[in-house]
Design a protein around this motif. Sequence first.
Motif, PDB file in Angstrom:
ATOM      1  N   GLN A   1       0.846  -1.187   0.000  1.00 32.73           N
ATOM      2  CA  GLN A   1       0.000   0.000   0.000  1.00 32.73           C
ATOM      3  C   GLN A   1       0.881   1.236   0.000  1.00 32.73           C
ATOM      4  O   GLN A   1       1.675   1.451   0.918  1.00 32.73           O
ATOM      5  CB  GLN A   1      -0.909   0.019   1.232  1.00 32.73           C
ATOM      6  N   GLY A   2       0.771   2.038  -1.044  1.00 33.08           N
ATOM      7  CA  GLY A   2       1.578   3.239  -1.147  1.00 33.08           C
ATOM      8  C   GLY A   2       1.064   4.349  -0.254  1.00 33.08           C
ATOM      9  O   GLY A   2      -0.108   4.721  -0.313  1.00 33.08           O
ATOM     10  N   THR A   3       1.946   4.870   0.600  1.00 37.71           N
ATOM     11  CA  THR A   3       1.641   6.013   1.463  1.00 37.71           C
ATOM     12  C   THR A   3       2.909   6.851   1.572  1.00 37.71           C
ATOM     13  O   THR A   3       3.976   6.468   1.090  1.00 37.71           O
ATOM     14  CB  THR A   3       1.214   5.590   2.882  1.00 37.71           C
ATOM     15  N   ALA A   4       2.799   7.981   2.251  1.00 38.88           N
ATOM     16  CA  ALA A   4       3.987   8.811   2.478  1.00 38.88           C
ATOM     17  C   ALA A   4       5.005   8.067   3.342  1.00 38.88           C
ATOM     18  O   ALA A   4       6.199   8.375   3.310  1.00 38.88           O
ATOM     19  CB  ALA A   4       3.585  10.127   3.135  1.00 38.88           C
ATOM     20  N   GLY A   5       4.526   7.072   4.109  1.00 39.92           N
ATOM     21  CA  GLY A   5       5.418   6.320   4.994  1.00 39.92           C
ATOM     22  C   GLY A   5       5.961   5.042   4.394  1.00 39.92           C
ATOM     23  O   GLY A   5       6.717   4.320   5.051  1.00 39.92           O
ATOM     24  N   THR A   6       5.592   4.728   3.162  1.00 36.94           N
ATOM     25  CA  THR A   6       6.109   3.526   2.510  1.00 36.94           C
ATOM     26  C   THR A   6       7.603   3.715   2.222  1.00 36.94           C
ATOM     27  O   THR A   6       8.021   4.748   1.706  1.00 36.94           O
ATOM     28  CB  THR A   6       5.361   3.251   1.199  1.00 36.94           C
ATOM     29  N   THR A   7       8.401   2.698   2.565  1.00 38.99           N
ATOM     30  CA  THR A   7       9.846   2.775   2.357  1.00 38.99           C
ATOM     31  C   THR A   7      10.289   1.729   1.342  1.00 38.99           C
ATOM     32  O   THR A   7       9.506   0.856   0.930  1.00 38.99           O
ATOM     33  CB  THR A   7      10.604   2.546   3.667  1.00 38.99           C
ATOM     34  N   GLU A   8      11.570   1.802   0.979  1.00 38.23           N
ATOM     35  CA  GLU A   8      12.139   0.843   0.038  1.00 38.23           C
ATOM     36  C   GLU A   8      12.052  -0.579   0.578  1.00 38.23           C
ATOM     37  O   GLU A   8      11.910  -1.539  -0.179  1.00 38.23           O
ATOM     38  CB  GLU A   8      13.595   1.225  -0.238  1.00 38.23           C
ATOM     39  N   ASP A   9      12.132  -0.714   1.913  1.00 37.79           N
ATOM     40  CA  ASP A   9      12.032  -2.045   2.533  1.00 37.79           C
ATOM     41  C   ASP A   9      10.701  -2.709   2.207  1.00 37.79           C
ATOM     42  O   ASP A   9      10.621  -3.934   2.096  1.00 37.79           O
ATOM     43  CB  ASP A   9      12.168  -1.946   4.057  1.00 37.79           C
ATOM     44  N   HIS A  10       9.649  -1.889   2.070  1.00 38.39           N
ATOM     45  CA  HIS A  10       8.316  -2.442   1.815  1.00 38.39           C
ATOM     46  C   HIS A  10       8.212  -3.091   0.438  1.00 38.39           C
ATOM     47  O   HIS A  10       7.315  -3.914   0.223  1.00 38.39           O
ATOM     48  CB  HIS A  10       7.246  -1.348   1.939  1.00 38.39           C
ATOM     49  N   ILE A  11       9.086  -2.711  -0.491  1.00 40.05           N
ATOM     50  CA  ILE A  11       9.016  -3.320  -1.817  1.00 40.05           C
ATOM     51  C   ILE A  11      10.206  -4.240  -2.103  1.00 40.05           C
ATOM     52  O   ILE A  11      10.217  -4.929  -3.121  1.00 40.05           O
ATOM     53  CB  ILE A  11       8.894  -2.264  -2.936  1.00 40.05           C
ATOM     54  N   LYS A  12      11.174  -4.263  -1.171  1.00 37.97           N
ATOM     55  CA  LYS A  12      12.313  -5.166  -1.353  1.00 37.97           C
ATOM     56  C   LYS A  12      12.360  -6.197  -0.228  1.00 37.97           C
ATOM     57  O   LYS A  12      11.813  -7.285  -0.349  1.00 37.97           O
ATOM     58  CB  LYS A  12      13.614  -4.369  -1.436  1.00 37.97           C
ATOM     59  N   TYR A  13      13.000  -5.874   0.863  1.00 32.62           N
ATOM     60  CA  TYR A  13      13.118  -6.834   1.962  1.00 32.62           C
ATOM     61  C   TYR A  13      13.492  -6.100   3.242  1.00 32.62           C
ATOM     62  O   TYR A  13      13.966  -4.960   3.223  1.00 32.62           O
ATOM     63  CB  TYR A  13      14.175  -7.899   1.655  1.00 32.62           C
TER      64      TYR A  13
ATOM     65  N   ILE B   1       3.932  -6.661 -12.142  1.00 27.01           N
ATOM     66  CA  ILE B   1       3.392  -5.748 -11.123  1.00 27.01           C
ATOM     67  C   ILE B   1       2.182  -5.026 -11.693  1.00 27.01           C
ATOM     68  O   ILE B   1       2.218  -4.514 -12.813  1.00 27.01           O
ATOM     69  CB  ILE B   1       4.447  -4.714 -10.676  1.00 27.01           C
ATOM     70  N   ILE B   2       1.104  -5.011 -10.908  1.00 29.77           N
ATOM     71  CA  ILE B   2      -0.058  -4.179 -11.223  1.00 29.77           C
ATOM     72  C   ILE B   2      -0.084  -3.051 -10.207  1.00 29.77           C
ATOM     73  O   ILE B   2      -0.184  -3.291  -8.998  1.00 29.77           O
ATOM     74  CB  ILE B   2      -1.382  -4.967 -11.148  1.00 29.77           C
ATOM     75  N   ALA B   3       0.040  -1.826 -10.678  1.00 32.50           N
ATOM     76  CA  ALA B   3      -0.024  -0.664  -9.802  1.00 32.50           C
ATOM     77  C   ALA B   3      -1.310   0.111 -10.086  1.00 32.50           C
ATOM     78  O   ALA B   3      -1.855   0.048 -11.193  1.00 32.50           O
ATOM     79  CB  ALA B   3       1.186   0.236 -10.014  1.00 32.50           C
ATOM     80  N   THR B   4      -1.786   0.813  -9.081  1.00 30.64           N
ATOM     81  CA  THR B   4      -2.940   1.683  -9.273  1.00 30.64           C
ATOM     82  C   THR B   4      -2.565   3.100  -8.851  1.00 30.64           C
ATOM     83  O   THR B   4      -1.683   3.301  -8.004  1.00 30.64           O
ATOM     84  CB  THR B   4      -4.167   1.235  -8.452  1.00 30.64           C
ATOM     85  N   ALA B   5      -3.229   4.071  -9.441  1.00 31.95           N
ATOM     86  CA  ALA B   5      -2.987   5.476  -9.093  1.00 31.95           C
ATOM     87  C   ALA B   5      -4.257   6.265  -9.328  1.00 31.95           C
ATOM     88  O   ALA B   5      -4.976   6.029 -10.305  1.00 31.95           O
ATOM     89  CB  ALA B   5      -1.843   6.052  -9.932  1.00 31.95           C
ATOM     90  N   ASN B   6      -4.540   7.178  -8.416  1.00 35.36           N
ATOM     91  CA  ASN B   6      -5.698   8.056  -8.570  1.00 35.36           C
ATOM     92  C   ASN B   6      -5.312   9.270  -9.406  1.00 35.36           C
ATOM     93  O   ASN B   6      -4.309   9.936  -9.115  1.00 35.36           O
ATOM     94  CB  ASN B   6      -6.213   8.527  -7.207  1.00 35.36           C
TER      95      ASN B   6
ATOM     96  N   THR C   1       8.098 -16.390  -6.758  1.00 35.39           N
ATOM     97  CA  THR C   1       7.095 -17.405  -7.082  1.00 35.39           C
ATOM     98  C   THR C   1       6.507 -17.240  -8.478  1.00 35.39           C
ATOM     99  O   THR C   1       5.628 -18.016  -8.871  1.00 35.39           O
ATOM    100  CB  THR C   1       5.951 -17.366  -6.045  1.00 35.39           C
ATOM    101  N   GLY C   2       6.962 -16.231  -9.225  1.00 29.63           N
ATOM    102  CA  GLY C   2       6.421 -16.000 -10.561  1.00 29.63           C
ATOM    103  C   GLY C   2       4.964 -15.591 -10.518  1.00 29.63           C
ATOM    104  O   GLY C   2       4.155 -16.022 -11.345  1.00 29.63           O
ATOM    105  N   ALA C   3       4.620 -14.739  -9.551  1.00 31.24           N
ATOM    106  CA  ALA C   3       3.230 -14.317  -9.348  1.00 31.24           C
ATOM    107  C   ALA C   3       3.091 -12.824  -9.658  1.00 31.24           C
ATOM    108  O   ALA C   3       4.028 -12.156 -10.067  1.00 31.24           O
ATOM    109  CB  ALA C   3       2.794 -14.619  -7.910  1.00 31.24           C
ATOM    110  N   ILE C   4       1.888 -12.321  -9.432  1.00 31.12           N
ATOM    111  CA  ILE C   4       1.589 -10.908  -9.649  1.00 31.12           C
ATOM    112  C   ILE C   4       1.712 -10.170  -8.325  1.00 31.12           C
ATOM    113  O   ILE C   4       1.065 -10.526  -7.342  1.00 31.12           O
ATOM    114  CB  ILE C   4       0.172 -10.698 -10.217  1.00 31.12           C
ATOM    115  N   GLY C   5       2.555  -9.128  -8.290  1.00 24.86           N
ATOM    116  CA  GLY C   5       2.624  -8.246  -7.138  1.00 24.86           C
ATOM    117  C   GLY C   5       1.785  -7.011  -7.400  1.00 24.86           C
ATOM    118  O   GLY C   5       1.729  -6.517  -8.528  1.00 24.86           O
ATOM    119  N   ARG C   6       1.142  -6.499  -6.378  1.00 25.69           N
ATOM    120  CA  ARG C   6       0.287  -5.328  -6.538  1.00 25.69           C
ATOM    121  C   ARG C   6       0.826  -4.155  -5.720  1.00 25.69           C
ATOM    122  O   ARG C   6       1.298  -4.340  -4.598  1.00 25.69           O
ATOM    123  CB  ARG C   6      -1.144  -5.649  -6.097  1.00 25.69           C
ATOM    124  N   PHE C   7       0.754  -2.965  -6.301  1.00 22.64           N
ATOM    125  CA  PHE C   7       1.190  -1.748  -5.612  1.00 22.64           C
ATOM    126  C   PHE C   7       0.030  -0.762  -5.686  1.00 22.64           C
ATOM    127  O   PHE C   7      -0.241  -0.187  -6.731  1.00 22.64           O
ATOM    128  CB  PHE C   7       2.437  -1.168  -6.280  1.00 22.64           C
TER     129      PHE C   7
END
Length: 370
Positions: free
Chosen positions: A110-122, A198-203, A150-156
Motif C-alpha cells: 500500500q503506497g503512502t507517504a510512509g512507505t519505504t524501500e524495505d516495503h518493496i524489497k526486503y 506488477i499491477i499498480a494503481t494510481a488516482n 514465485t512468478g506471481a503478480i505483485g500489486r502496488f
Amino acid sequence: MSDLLRAPAEIKYAEELDWLESIDDNPKPFSWRLSPKMVRLFILGSERSDGLDREISQKWFGDRSFVERSIVTLASDRGLLLIGDPGTGKSWLAELLSAAICRNSTLVVQGTAGTTEDHIKYSWNVSMVIAKGQSRESMIPSPIMTAMETGAIGRFEELTRSTSDVQDALISILSEKYVSVPELDSDSIVFAQPGFSIIATANSRDRGVNDLSSALKRRFNFVRIPVMTNRKSEAEIVRFRTEELLRRHQIELDVPPTLLDVLLQSFADLRASAAAAGSDDEKLESALSTAEQIGVLEDAILHSNFFGERALTARTLASSLVGSLARREPEDLAILNKYLHGVVEPRGKEEGGSWPEFLEGGRDAIATLS
C-alpha cells in the motif's frame, strides 16, 4: 471460509476458477493458471456464444478493451498501471486479474507517504540476525519480492502516494527483474521467475502529489479507467453489489427498483452540476463515483434493516446520500440544498413517485447537519 470478513477473489470464486482451469485447453503464458481468454471470461462473465456448460458471473463492469489491454500487458514483460478517479474499480480489477492469473491477489504493497524501500524489497528479522547473523533465512521478503520468487503478480496500490525514492526502487525491479541483497556474501541476488509482473494503481486526482518519473512511466503500460457514465452498466454494478451485500449480511429487505432509479438519477444530476461548476467551491468534494453510489445504498440498506421497517424508503435513501456526500461544511451542504430545491423539488411536482419523499428526507438530513 464463511468466517472471513472479506475473502480475496481467489477464495471467493475458487470453485469457478477450478472449473475454468479444468476445461482450459488454450495456450497460457509463463506459469499462468488460466489462459488470457479464460482470464477475460472470468472477469467479464460468460455469454451464450461461449458455449460453456455453466454460467460464469460478471465481476467487473466496464469496457472489455480495458480488461483485454490489461491482460496483454501482463503477458508481456511490462508492468500495468491502472489509473483513474477514486471508486472506478481499479483495485477490484487488479485483484481479479491476480486471482485469475496466479490464484494469489494478496501480495500487496500500500503506497503512502510512509512507505519505504524495505516495503518493496526486503527487511530483516532482527532477533534471528542477532542470533545467527544475516542470511536468507533471517530475511523478510516484501510482497513484491515474494511475487518475484514465485512468478506471481505483485500489486502496488496508490503508487503516486509513495515518495520518489520508493518509486525509483521499482525501476530496477521492472527493468532488470532482480533484487540485489548486498548484505549477503552468497545467494545475494533474488531473480524474478517467469510470470512475475506488477499491477499498480494510481488516482488521477493525486496528480502532483508524487509524479512518476519518465523512467518509471516507460516501464508501465497505462490503462485509464474512466468514471462510469453508462446508465445501464452502472445500474448493473449497483444491483450486483446490492445483492452481494444482502447475501453477506443475510438480510431479507425489499429494495424497490424505483429507488435504484432515484439513486442513479441523483448521481447523474450531481455529476452534471459538478461538470458545469465554475470552481472547486461549487463542486462536491466527493468524486461521485459508482463506488460512492454503492456506499450510499449500503448505508441506507443497513439503516433500514437495523433501525427501519425492513424496507428501503426514499426518505432513508436521501438521508444516506446527504450524510455520505456532505464532507465539507457549509460548502457541500449548500450544494446539496441547491440541488434539492432546484432539481428534486420541481421533479417531484412534475413526476411524483418517490421524489417528494426523497426531497423531504434530504431536507431533514441537511437541517440536522446544519
